[in-house]
Design a protein around this motif. Structure first.
Motif, PDB file in Angstrom:
ATOM      1  N   ALA A 160       4.274 -41.769   8.540  1.00 46.86           N
ATOM      2  CA  ALA A 160       3.365 -41.252   7.514  1.00 46.86           C
ATOM      3  C   ALA A 160       3.007 -42.343   6.509  1.00 46.86           C
ATOM      4  O   ALA A 160       1.837 -42.492   6.128  1.00 46.86           O
ATOM      5  N   TRP A 161       3.990 -43.128   6.064  1.00 50.98           N
ATOM      6  CA  TRP A 161       3.734 -44.221   5.132  1.00 50.98           C
ATOM      7  C   TRP A 161       2.797 -45.240   5.767  1.00 50.98           C
ATOM      8  O   TRP A 161       1.866 -45.735   5.122  1.00 50.98           O
ATOM      9  N   ALA A 162       3.065 -45.584   7.018  1.00 52.65           N
ATOM     10  CA  ALA A 162       2.265 -46.611   7.700  1.00 52.65           C
ATOM     11  C   ALA A 162       0.801 -46.183   7.817  1.00 52.65           C
ATOM     12  O   ALA A 162      -0.108 -46.959   7.494  1.00 52.65           O
ATOM     13  N   VAL A 163       0.580 -44.949   8.272  1.00 51.24           N
ATOM     14  CA  VAL A 163      -0.811 -44.520   8.450  1.00 51.24           C
ATOM     15  C   VAL A 163      -1.505 -44.371   7.104  1.00 51.24           C
ATOM     16  O   VAL A 163      -2.722 -44.608   6.992  1.00 51.24           O
ATOM     17  N   LEU A 164      -0.767 -44.001   6.064  1.00 44.68           N
ATOM     18  CA  LEU A 164      -1.371 -43.851   4.743  1.00 44.68           C
ATOM     19  C   LEU A 164      -1.948 -45.177   4.258  1.00 44.68           C
ATOM     20  O   LEU A 164      -3.120 -45.252   3.850  1.00 44.68           O
ATOM     21  N   TRP A 165      -1.162 -46.232   4.314  1.00 47.19           N
ATOM     22  CA  TRP A 165      -1.611 -47.511   3.768  1.00 47.19           C
ATOM     23  C   TRP A 165      -2.602 -48.219   4.689  1.00 47.19           C
ATOM     24  O   TRP A 165      -3.596 -48.778   4.225  1.00 47.19           O
ATOM     25  N   VAL A 166      -2.332 -48.203   5.986  1.00 49.51           N
ATOM     26  CA  VAL A 166      -3.228 -48.908   6.906  1.00 49.51           C
ATOM     27  C   VAL A 166      -4.590 -48.227   6.976  1.00 49.51           C
ATOM     28  O   VAL A 166      -5.637 -48.874   6.836  1.00 49.51           O
ATOM     29  N   THR A 167      -4.582 -46.919   7.181  1.00 51.48           N
ATOM     30  CA  THR A 167      -5.876 -46.226   7.284  1.00 51.48           C
ATOM     31  C   THR A 167      -6.586 -46.159   5.939  1.00 51.48           C
ATOM     32  O   THR A 167      -7.820 -46.127   5.890  1.00 51.48           O
ATOM     33  N   GLY A 168      -5.815 -46.143   4.860  1.00 52.15           N
ATOM     34  CA  GLY A 168      -6.440 -46.173   3.541  1.00 52.15           C
ATOM     35  C   GLY A 168      -7.239 -47.454   3.341  1.00 52.15           C
ATOM     36  O   GLY A 168      -8.373 -47.428   2.830  1.00 52.15           O
ATOM     37  N   PHE A 169      -6.670 -48.577   3.754  1.00 51.77           N
ATOM     38  CA  PHE A 169      -7.376 -49.855   3.656  1.00 51.77           C
ATOM     39  C   PHE A 169      -8.643 -49.852   4.510  1.00 51.77           C
ATOM     40  O   PHE A 169      -9.712 -50.279   4.066  1.00 51.77           O
TER      41      PHE A 169
END
Length: 320
Positions: free
Chosen positions: A171-180
């Motif tokens: 969840a943390w990974a997709v939040l930051w990567v997809t947010g960018f």
């Protein structure tokens, strides 16, 4: 049932149009928003689960129809990804797997976790095929469009289920990567809107820009970043207001299958505002009230086009 194959198709489901999936994605979003409304507004939980059960059955039927087409001639996937409605439809088809995992969560965390990873693997595989299509096709296909959110930012939907099944790191990974990635697409999209506005038939796709803001907020809230969720709630509110202000311009071409793009963003925004609560409860409730008749109406119109055998032709769907 033969009519579902599409006008002129040589057999059952040989021209299943991917365009059926964006409004189905919207129906999933509506059901999940109703589920959130159960706790916030005291809504009957049976209604939410009935919606989600019916939509899951509809999705599985449409998925079977598309898989029948794919298994007849796997190259149809590449051909569908070469056209904009096909990229949107295939993207929505894959993203619905994440939503099925979210639907299953209260009934079996183990099942939800398995469905989550199936969705991640299928999504990654689809992305590999899409990147190859971009690399080998004409430069026009590589133009950034709102559909890129479905294809590249759609991993954010993994965050709906991941924290609840012990996959917090995901969840943390997709939040930051997809947010960018979402910010990059928003920036490019804003520049294109000023310099080269889309033609009228493609303008409904602009509503897709709203979906990442809502989903990034929901996932941020799920991993404990309440302040970040509040920021995305404001961003979603601004985007929705702009879409409403420009609605006549966006819908100037009249109804088309691309109106399916309106459905999930509205439902997702409702989910975000309801989940945050507080001052956002009233806007969330209003958005849910608006989405409840609007999303099924669009879904019914698109499915009727499929039943009449014209949806595939209108969206340039490939034939197996």
């Amino acid at each position: 049932m033969a009519v579902m194959a599409g006008a002129g198709a040589p057999g059952l489901w040989r021209r299943t149009p991917p365009a059926v999936f964006p409004p189905i994605m919207g129906l999933f979003g509506l059901g999940l928003a109703w589920r959130r409304g159960v706790n916030s507004f005291g809504l009957p939980d049976g209604i939410a689960e009935a919606i989600l059960g019916a939509v899951t059955a509809l999705y599985l039927f449409c998925l079977l129809a598309y898989l029948a087409k794919f298994l007849r001639r796997p190259a149809v996937l590449v051909e569908d990804l070469r056209v904009l409605p096909g990229r949107a439809g295939v993207g929505a088809m894959v993203l619905c797997l994440y939503l099925v995992a979210a639907v299953a969560l209260p009934y079996g965390p183990g099942l939800a976790r398995s469905l989550l990873w199936v969705a991640v693997v299928v999504h990654a595989a689809m992305l590999v095929v899409l990147i190859r299509v971009f690399a080998t096709g004409p430069a026009e296909q590589r133009r950034v469009t709102p559909v890129w959110h479905l294809n590249f930012v759609g991993f954010i939907l993994a965050g709906l289920t991941a924290p609840a099944v012990g996959e917090t790191a995901l969840a943390w990974a997709v939040l930051w990567v997809t947010g960018f990635i979402a910010v990059l697409i928003w920036a490019i999209g804003a520049r294109q809107l000023r310099t080269a506005p889309p033609p009228a038939p493609l303008r409904p796709l602009l509503s897709i820009h709203l979906a990442p803001a809502a989903m990034l907020g929901v996932v941020a809230l799920g991993v404990g970043f309440e302040n970040v969720a509040q920021i995305f709630a404001v961003i979603a509110a601004v985007m929705l207001a702009l879409l409403i202000i420009g609605l006549r311009w966006i819908t100037a071409a009249g109804f088309s299958p691309l109106w399916g793009a309106f459905t999930f963003p509205l439902a997702a925004t409702s989910s975000l505002w309801i989940a945050i609560g507080g001052v956002w409860s009233v806007p969330g409730g209003i958005a849910l009230i608006a989405a409840t008749p609007f999303v099924p109406w669009i879904a019914a119109r698109v499915l009727q086009l499929w039943a009449k055998g014209v949806l595939a032709a209108k969206t340039n769907a490939a034939t197996a």
